[in-house]
Design an enzyme around this catalytic site. Structure first.
Site, PDB file in Angstrom:
ATOM      1  N   GLY A  90      50.053  42.363  47.792  1.00 38.38           N
ATOM      2  CA  GLY A  90      50.508  41.518  46.691  1.00 38.38           C
ATOM      3  C   GLY A  90      50.993  42.277  45.462  1.00 38.38           C
ATOM      4  CB  ILE A  91      50.667  41.373  41.873  1.00 35.59           C
ATOM      5  CG1 ILE A  91      51.308  39.979  42.008  1.00 35.59           C
ATOM      6  CG2 ILE A  91      51.021  41.993  40.527  1.00 35.59           C
ATOM      7  CD1 ILE A  91      50.717  38.932  41.051  1.00 35.59           C
ATOM      8  CG  ASP A 147      42.193  45.703  48.353  1.00 32.25           C
ATOM      9  OD1 ASP A 147      43.203  45.308  47.735  1.00 32.25           O
ATOM     10  OD2 ASP A 147      41.390  44.911  48.912  1.00 32.25           O
ATOM     11  CG  ASP A 201      32.296  44.103  46.400  1.00 24.36           C
ATOM     12  OD1 ASP A 201      32.962  43.728  45.402  1.00 24.36           O
ATOM     13  OD2 ASP A 201      31.406  43.408  46.926  1.00 24.36           O
ATOM     14  CE1 TYR A 229      43.025  33.611  39.143  1.00 20.08           C
ATOM     15  CE2 TYR A 229      44.409  32.178  37.812  1.00 20.08           C
ATOM     16  CZ  TYR A 229      44.225  33.365  38.503  1.00 20.08           C
ATOM     17  OH  TYR A 229      45.240  34.296  38.552  1.00 20.08           O
ATOM     18  CE  LYS A 270      43.260  36.234  36.566  1.00 20.34           C
ATOM     19  NZ  LYS A 270      43.364  37.692  36.806  1.00 20.34           N
ATOM     20  CB  VAL A 329      53.457  35.901  41.245  1.00 20.27           C
ATOM     21  CG1 VAL A 329      54.214  37.076  41.864  1.00 20.27           C
ATOM     22  CG2 VAL A 329      53.205  36.146  39.755  1.00 20.27           C
TER      23      VAL A 329
HETATM   24  P1  NAD Z   1      46.122  38.823  46.165  1.00 25.26           P
HETATM   25  O1  NAD Z   1      45.049  37.876  46.590  1.00 25.26           O
HETATM   26  O2  NAD Z   1      47.348  38.897  46.993  1.00 25.26           O
HETATM   27  O3  NAD Z   1      45.534  40.296  46.026  1.00 25.26           O
HETATM   28  C1  NAD Z   1      44.302  40.566  45.406  1.00 25.26           C
HETATM   29  C2  NAD Z   1      43.727  41.850  45.978  1.00 25.26           C
HETATM   30  O4  NAD Z   1      42.448  42.071  45.354  1.00 25.26           O
HETATM   31  C3  NAD Z   1      43.492  41.776  47.500  1.00 25.26           C
HETATM   32  O5  NAD Z   1      44.046  42.915  48.137  1.00 25.26           O
HETATM   33  C4  NAD Z   1      41.962  41.754  47.603  1.00 25.26           C
HETATM   34  O6  NAD Z   1      41.470  42.364  48.801  1.00 25.26           O
HETATM   35  C5  NAD Z   1      41.541  42.515  46.343  1.00 25.26           C
HETATM   36  N1  NAD Z   1      40.161  42.192  45.959  1.00 25.26           N
HETATM   37  C6  NAD Z   1      39.580  40.973  45.905  1.00 25.26           C
HETATM   38  N2  NAD Z   1      38.285  41.085  45.584  1.00 25.26           N
HETATM   39  C7  NAD Z   1      38.030  42.392  45.412  1.00 25.26           C
HETATM   40  C8  NAD Z   1      36.862  43.146  45.088  1.00 25.26           C
HETATM   41  N3  NAD Z   1      35.667  42.548  44.901  1.00 25.26           N
HETATM   42  N4  NAD Z   1      36.953  44.490  44.991  1.00 25.26           N
HETATM   43  C9  NAD Z   1      38.151  45.106  45.213  1.00 25.26           C
HETATM   44  N5  NAD Z   1      39.273  44.453  45.537  1.00 25.26           N
HETATM   45  C10 NAD Z   1      39.224  43.110  45.643  1.00 25.26           C
HETATM   46  O7  NAD Z   1      46.454  38.425  44.651  1.00 25.26           O
HETATM   47  P2  NAD Z   1      47.811  38.642  43.803  1.00 25.26           P
HETATM   48  O8  NAD Z   1      48.599  37.381  43.858  1.00 25.26           O
HETATM   49  O9  NAD Z   1      48.478  39.908  44.173  1.00 25.26           O
HETATM   50  O10 NAD Z   1      47.179  38.728  42.335  1.00 25.26           O
HETATM   51  C11 NAD Z   1      46.869  39.964  41.713  1.00 25.26           C
HETATM   52  C12 NAD Z   1      46.376  39.700  40.296  1.00 25.26           C
HETATM   53  O11 NAD Z   1      47.369  38.957  39.578  1.00 25.26           O
HETATM   54  C13 NAD Z   1      45.098  38.860  40.230  1.00 25.26           C
HETATM   55  O12 NAD Z   1      44.282  39.329  39.178  1.00 25.26           O
HETATM   56  C14 NAD Z   1      45.607  37.471  39.939  1.00 25.26           C
HETATM   57  O13 NAD Z   1      44.646  36.664  39.312  1.00 25.26           O
HETATM   58  C15 NAD Z   1      46.781  37.789  39.027  1.00 25.26           C
HETATM   59  N6  NAD Z   1      47.783  36.710  38.974  1.00 25.26           N
HETATM   60  C16 NAD Z   1      48.386  36.276  40.120  1.00 25.26           C
HETATM   61  C17 NAD Z   1      49.312  35.227  40.033  1.00 25.26           C
HETATM   62  C18 NAD Z   1      50.011  34.716  41.268  1.00 25.26           C
HETATM   63  O14 NAD Z   1      50.736  33.702  41.154  1.00 25.26           O
HETATM   64  N7  NAD Z   1      49.872  35.311  42.415  1.00 25.26           N
HETATM   65  C19 NAD Z   1      49.607  34.643  38.792  1.00 25.26           C
HETATM   66  C20 NAD Z   1      48.953  35.131  37.655  1.00 25.26           C
HETATM   67  C21 NAD Z   1      48.044  36.166  37.755  1.00 25.26           C
END
Ligand code: NAD
Length: 257
Positions: free
Chosen positions: A21-22, A41, A67, A161, A165, A194
């Site tokens: 992801g991001i 991760d 973790d 959530y 945030k 996103v």
């Molecule tokens: P995602 O779920 O695709 O990726 C999150 C990653 O975090 C995963 O690889 C997961 O394995 C890892 N993770 C989860 N728990 C963990 C832990 N305890 N220890 C280590 N790693 C852990 O999410 P994303 O969409 O890529 O979002 C990334 C960030 O951006 C997040 O903080 C999310 O809240 C924020 N965000 C996302 C969006 C969106 O629309 N996707 C919008 C605003 C903010």
């Protein structure tokens, strides 16, 4: 002269939740700017996958499984990374989860899990890596906030959530003020919706949500992960040398309506 300020040559960056992801896109952006990356991760396979892609592209990258909700694991991770790779200059606190349940449906363990990953883990990482930056007198931390840190998004109901945030945004400001004297800058990027693995399943399951998201976004589309990564790169770099405590909205105008 100005483009040089976006370069990160010789710097080491830890990106949490960068297995996909991001976070994975942020790891690519910082790599391309010259940083050596540590992909962290909870999922070891995805962490290794991101690091492998960076290495294959000719960048320096490492992966670690952790973790981050466990403070003792974070401290051990930090000691290990600094011993093996060197002092960390940049920390991107990206790992996050969302549990989409209304207040009355949310169980205590779901509330705590969201706070644990989105807020507590961010604090543990900031304290471990940021504490060492403070001792050394420099560094940059970029946190992933959200439009949910500013407004209660609809139509989905996600109180855990949204609360998490909001906490991210004010933790960012609090640490920014505390560590400004030590030249450690702390900022956040607040994305709108996103296109990602996080939003994808909801978009499929509840297409009317997606229509509402688009309707409420002046630019009329979701962000791509690289558009978030560019903002993180800016805040992590010297181009943002006078930014600290900033929450940079990257939301297609969502919070301007
Ligand atoms: P995602 O779920 O695709 O990726 C999150 C990653 O975090 C995963 O690889 C997961 O394995 C890892 N993770 C989860 N728990 C963990 C832990 N305890 N220890 C280590 N790693 C852990 O999410 P994303 O969409 O890529 O979002 C990334 C960030 O951006 C997040 O903080 C999310 O809240 C924020 N965000 C996302 C969006 C969106 O629309 N996707 C919008 C605003 C903010």
């Amino acid at each position: 002269m100005f483009m040089e300020r976006f370069r990160l040559d010789g710097r080491r960056a830890v990106v949490t939740g960068a297995g996909r992801g991001i976070g994975a896109m942020i790891a690519h952006a910082l790599s391309e700017a010259g940083a050596e990356i540590v992909v962290v991760d909870v999922d070891p396979n995805s962490a290794a996958d991101t690091a492998g892609k960076l290495t294959a592209a000719g960048h320096k990258a490492h992966s670690r499984q952790a973790d981050l909700t466990r403070p003792e694991i974070v401290e051990a991770l930090c000691a290990d990374v600094e011993a093996a790779v060197g002092p960390v200059d940049i920390l991107v606190n990206n790992a996050g989860i969302v549990i989409v349940k209304s207040a009355l449906e949310t169980e205590a363990d779901e509330w705590l899990k969201t706070m644990d990953v989105n807020v507590n883990a961010m604090f543990y990482c900031s304290k471990a890596f940021g504490g060492r930056m403070v001792q050394r007198g420099g560094g940059a931390i970029v946190n992933l906030g959200s439009i949910c840190g500013f407004v209660a998004t609809v139509p989905q109901n996600t109180p855990s959530y949204i609360a998490s945030k909001g906490a991210v945004h004010l933790m960012t400001k609090s640490l920014a003020c505390a560590w400004a004297d030590s030249k450690v800058r702390v900022n956040a990027v607040a994305p709108g919706y996103v296109e990602s693995e996080m939003t994808g399943p909801f978009r499929k399951q509840f297409p009317h949500w997606y229509d509402r998201w688009i309707d409420m976004t002046p630019m009329g589309r979701l962000a791509k992960a690289d558009e978030i990564a560019s903002a993180v790169l800016f805040l992590a770099s010297d181009a943002a040398s006078y930014c600290t405590g900033s929450i940079l909205s990257v939301d297609g105008g969502y919070t301007s309506l």
